[in-house]
Enzyme design. Sequence first.
Site, short mmCIF file in Angstrom:
data_model
loop_
_atom_site.label_atom_id
_atom_site.label_comp_id
_atom_site.label_asym_id
_atom_site.label_seq_id
_atom_site.Cartn_x
_atom_site.Cartn_y
_atom_site.Cartn_z
CE LYS A 13 -2.04 -0.91 3.96
NZ LYS A 13 -1.55 -2.23 4.38
NE ARG A 88 -3.92 -1.19 10.08
CZ ARG A 88 -2.92 -0.62 9.44
NH1 ARG A 88 -3.06 0.55 8.90
NH2 ARG A 88 -1.78 -1.25 9.31
NE ARG A 122 7.77 -2.51 5.88
CZ ARG A 122 6.46 -2.33 5.97
NH1 ARG A 122 5.75 -1.97 4.92
NH2 ARG A 122 5.85 -2.52 7.11
NE ARG A 155 6.76 -0.27 10.03
CZ ARG A 155 5.62 -0.29 9.35
NH1 ARG A 155 5.53 0.32 8.19
NH2 ARG A 155 4.56 -0.91 9.84
NE ARG A 166 2.57 -4.93 10.95
CZ ARG A 166 3.62 -4.83 10.13
NH1 ARG A 166 4.76 -5.40 10.46
NH2 ARG A 166 3.51 -4.19 9.01
P1 ADP Z 1 1.35 -1.92 7.80
O1 ADP Z 1 2.67 -1.96 7.12
O2 ADP Z 1 1.11 -3.05 8.74
O3 ADP Z 1 0.20 -1.66 6.88
P2 ADP Z 1 1.20 0.77 8.95
O4 ADP Z 1 2.47 1.48 8.73
O5 ADP Z 1 0.03 1.14 8.10
O6 ADP Z 1 1.48 -0.79 8.87
O7 ADP Z 1 0.76 0.91 10.49
C1 ADP Z 1 1.64 0.62 11.55
C2 ADP Z 1 0.89 0.58 12.87
O8 ADP Z 1 0.25 1.84 13.12
C3 ADP Z 1 -0.26 -0.43 12.92
O9 ADP Z 1 0.19 -1.72 13.25
C4 ADP Z 1 -1.14 0.18 14.02
O10 ADP Z 1 -0.62 -0.05 15.31
C5 ADP Z 1 -1.03 1.66 13.74
N1 ADP Z 1 -2.09 2.11 12.81
C6 ADP Z 1 -1.92 2.65 11.57
N2 ADP Z 1 -3.09 2.94 10.98
C7 ADP Z 1 -4.05 2.57 11.87
C8 ADP Z 1 -5.47 2.60 11.87
N3 ADP Z 1 -6.16 3.08 10.80
N4 ADP Z 1 -6.12 2.14 12.97
C9 ADP Z 1 -5.47 1.68 14.03
N5 ADP Z 1 -4.14 1.59 14.10
C10 ADP Z 1 -3.41 2.05 13.04
#
Ligand code: ADP
Length: 217
Positions: A13, A88, A122, A155, A166
């Site tokens: 994404k 989400r 990553r 990360r 996750r």
């Molecule tokens: P990923 O690579 O898993 O898509 P992101 O960078 O989008 O991860 O998000 C990292 C973390 O930030 C998530 O695991 C969560 O803890 C928090 N987070 C991000 N967006 C949201 C959301 N819309 N609702 C709740 N938590 C979120």
Amino acid sequence: MRIVMLGPPGSGKGTYASRLTSILGIPHISTGDMVREEIRAQTEIGRKIKEYSDRGELVPDKIIIDLLVERLKKPDAQRGFILDGFPRTIRQAEALERISEIDVVINLNVPDEIIIQRLSNRLVCRKCGAIYNRLTLKPKVDEVCDLCGGELYQREDDKPEVIRERLNVYRRSTEPLIDYYRRKGLIKDVHCNDLMTPPDVIVNKIIEIIGGLKKEK
Ligand code: ADP
Ligand code: ZN
């Protein structure tokens, strides 16, 4: 164009959204980046949400919805946006509906094996957030960002135990959104079944979908 990018962690994404943003001229809004920025700056919100994020859990809806509402009020988001990582949960989707229309939801379909390989390899730039991969998207110089010279790091939530959590969270809380948006007729599916598919191939598919929608209008 108001676009939502939907897909499991590691489906690309963020990588696709950051490329689409320069092509389409609308901002890339990543709630994950916003969360990491709050944590880095050690704001009051940042202190509250660090533990959730480090464990791979979702930050409480109320906190993330408030952050997003503020972000969407900014002038650059008035002509459209690419949402990455939001919504989400169904509650987040309902909150989004109250503040903005959505034109399309790009649903990225990626098998679990690819996700795990991608996430565990990553690397992210500490300075500008650019995304690299030890297998597929290597920086020109080891551990240094091509774009800004910043240091690359792994990360906290890209460690193997956290990746599994996750994926569980995604299945439980986020996957129901696919049906939710399909019923509204907003879903466009994009498939990526090969780890080595270059990002631009997928980005071009998305651009085609968006071009098609513009013609329909
Ligand atoms: P990923 O690579 O898993 O898509 P992101 O960078 O989008 O991860 O998000 C990292 C973390 O930030 C998530 O695991 C969560 O803890 C928090 N987070 C991000 N967006 C949201 C959301 N819309 N609702 C709740 N938590 C979120
Ligand atoms: Zn950088």
